[in-house]
Structure formats: structure tokens, C-alpha cells
Design an enzyme around this catalytic site. Structure first.
Site, PDB file in Angstrom:
ATOM      1  N   LEU A 104      41.991  44.316  41.766  1.00 22.52           N
ATOM      2  CA  LEU A 104      42.445  44.898  40.501  1.00 22.52           C
ATOM      3  C   LEU A 104      43.096  46.258  40.758  1.00 22.52           C
ATOM      4  O   LEU A 104      42.656  47.018  41.620  1.00 22.52           O
ATOM      5  CB  LEU A 104      41.262  45.028  39.551  1.00 22.52           C
ATOM      6  CG  LEU A 104      40.689  43.667  39.136  1.00 22.52           C
ATOM      7  CD1 LEU A 104      39.279  43.818  38.584  1.00 22.52           C
ATOM      8  CD2 LEU A 104      41.599  42.969  38.127  1.00 22.52           C
ATOM      9  N   HIS A 120      29.461  41.942  46.898  1.00 25.26           N
ATOM     10  CA  HIS A 120      30.164  41.648  48.150  1.00 25.26           C
ATOM     11  C   HIS A 120      29.146  41.125  49.163  1.00 25.26           C
ATOM     12  O   HIS A 120      28.055  41.701  49.304  1.00 25.26           O
ATOM     13  CB  HIS A 120      30.854  42.908  48.690  1.00 25.26           C
ATOM     14  CG  HIS A 120      31.627  42.633  49.935  1.00 25.26           C
ATOM     15  ND1 HIS A 120      32.857  42.004  49.921  1.00 25.26           N
ATOM     16  CD2 HIS A 120      31.321  42.841  51.239  1.00 25.26           C
ATOM     17  CE1 HIS A 120      33.282  41.859  51.166  1.00 25.26           C
ATOM     18  NE2 HIS A 120      32.369  42.350  51.978  1.00 25.26           N
TER      19      HIS A 120
END
Ligand code: GAR
Length: 208
Positions: A104, A120
Site C-alpha cells: 500500500l 508477517h
């Protein structure tokens, strides 16, 4: 009564952004049902992939969903504008990236500053940043030969996987692990536990 106040407190409206299987979305849905997430409520699931199984998980849980496809938007800016429009229309307070495979840009990040978190599948700062996503992360960990890996939930800023860390959990690497086997262990022992916990922490901080 303090207890009454706690029960009546406004919940943060959560959107979960997904691209694939959605096992982390499922962990979030389950955590809301079990009360691990109590300061927020999942209002919307947004996918950048029409075939994401995560969309079926949302439907089964009765959660509204939207699909925003990068290619159909024309440009990265138009894609982010569309995402912002969809999220603002649903009055979203915080965003959880749960296997969302698109980086993003600054406009989106600034619009939801300190209200976007990401899971993650490694112990950041190892095996993270541009190009490290999904199975690639576990392939890299195995080829480096680390004996311990894990998962991280962090705030999203302009640096890929570079925002402030909220929670981490370590997971052992075993002899003979394949990327797929390691991915499953990291999900089960770390991601599905710390992502809901971090979502609750951030939701609680937003609702005060
Ligand atoms: C998860 O392992 C998540 O940590 C990873 O993708 C998988 C999505 O699985 N995300 C990244 O690699 C982001 N850099 P899921 O769709 O079953 O939740």
C-alpha cells in the site's frame, strides 16, 4: 458501574484485507466469537482477488465483503482511492492486513495512520521487506538455515514490513522441514495466536 461502562463501550470497526486462503481471517473471526477480540468488531472483508477462499469464510460468518481489483482500477493510485472509498463508506476505524499481497502506498497509509496492522510470517527484521511474502519467506528461512523463525504483527508504515512491532512469537524449525510444513507450523503456533491478540490491543487503544 465500571463493568457496565466496559460493556457499553463503542467497538472499533475492523476491516480485514485479504488475498488468499484467509486462515488468518478465520483466526480473527474465531477470536471475535470467543471474546479474545472484544474491543472491536469485524465489519468488512476486502479482497484484491475474486477467487480468494477468504471471501467464502467471510460469507459463512455473515460478514460483508468487497472485491477491489488492482488491474481493473487502472493505476496504483486509483486502486488505493477505491480502497479508501470502500473502507470509509463502511466507517472503518482500523485495518488488519491478513495475507494481503499488495503493498500500500503513502496516501492509503497516511489516511489510516497508526490504524493498519499486518501479520508477517517471520521474526522481523529477518526475511521481510519487498519480495518476501507467503511461502517465499519460509523458503528463505530454510535456505539460510535458521533454527528459529516465527511471526510478527506490526503497524504498517511507508517501509515494507518496517513499522513498529506490536507482537512477535518464535517457532522452532525442525530437521526435514519443507516450506509448506514450516508455513503451517508458523501459522498454527504463532500467526493465528498473535494476530487476534494484536488486533485486540489496537482496537482497545482506539476505543480508549
Ligand atoms: C500468512 O502466512 C501471512 O503471514 C502471509 O501470507 C499468509 C496468508 O495466509 N503474509 C505475508 O507474507 C505478508 N508479507 P492466509 O490467507 O491463510 O491468512
Amino acid at each position: 458501574m465500571a463493568g457496565m461502562e466496559a460493556n457499553n463501550k463503542r467497538k472499533a470497526n475492523i476491516a480485514v484485507l485479504v488475498s488468499g486462503g484467509g486462515t488468518n481471517l478465520q483466526a480473527l473471526i474465531d477470536a471475535e466469537h470467543s471474546g479474545i477480540i472484544k474491543s472491536g468488531s469485524i465489519k468488512l472483508v476486502v479482497s484484491n482477488n475474486r477467487n480468494a477462499y477468504a471471501l467464502e469464510r467471510a460469507a459463512k460468518a455473515g460478514i460483508a465483503s468487497e472485491t477491489v481489483i488492482r488491474k481493473e482500477c487502472g493505476s496504483a493510485e486509483a486502486f488505493e482511492d477505491k480502497l479508501i472509498e470502500v473502507l470509509d463508506a463502511a466507517d472503518i476505524d482500523m485495518i488488519v492486513l491478513a495475507g494481503f499481497m499488495s503493498i500500500l502506498g503513502p496516501k492509503f497509509i497516511d489516511h489510516f495512520r497508526d490504524r493498519i496492522i499486518n501479520v508477517h510470517p517471520s521474526l522481523i527484521p529477518s526475511f521481510c521487506g519487498q519480495g518476501f511474502y507467503g511461502l517465499k519467506v519460509h523458503e528463505a528461512a530454510l535456505s539460510y538455515g535458521v533454527k528459529v523463525t516465527g511471526a510478527t504483527v506490526h503497524f504498517v508504515n511507508e517501509i515494507p514490513d518496517g513499522g513498529k512491532i506490536i507482537l512477535q512469537k518464535a517457532v522452532d524449525v525442525m530437521d526435514g522441514d519443507t516450506p509448506e510444513v514450516l508455513q503451517k507450523r508458523v501459522m498454527e503456533q504463532a500467526e493465528w495466536i498473535i494476530l487476534p491478540k494484536a488486533a485486540e490491543l489496537v482496537a482497545a487503544s482506539i476505543t480508549g
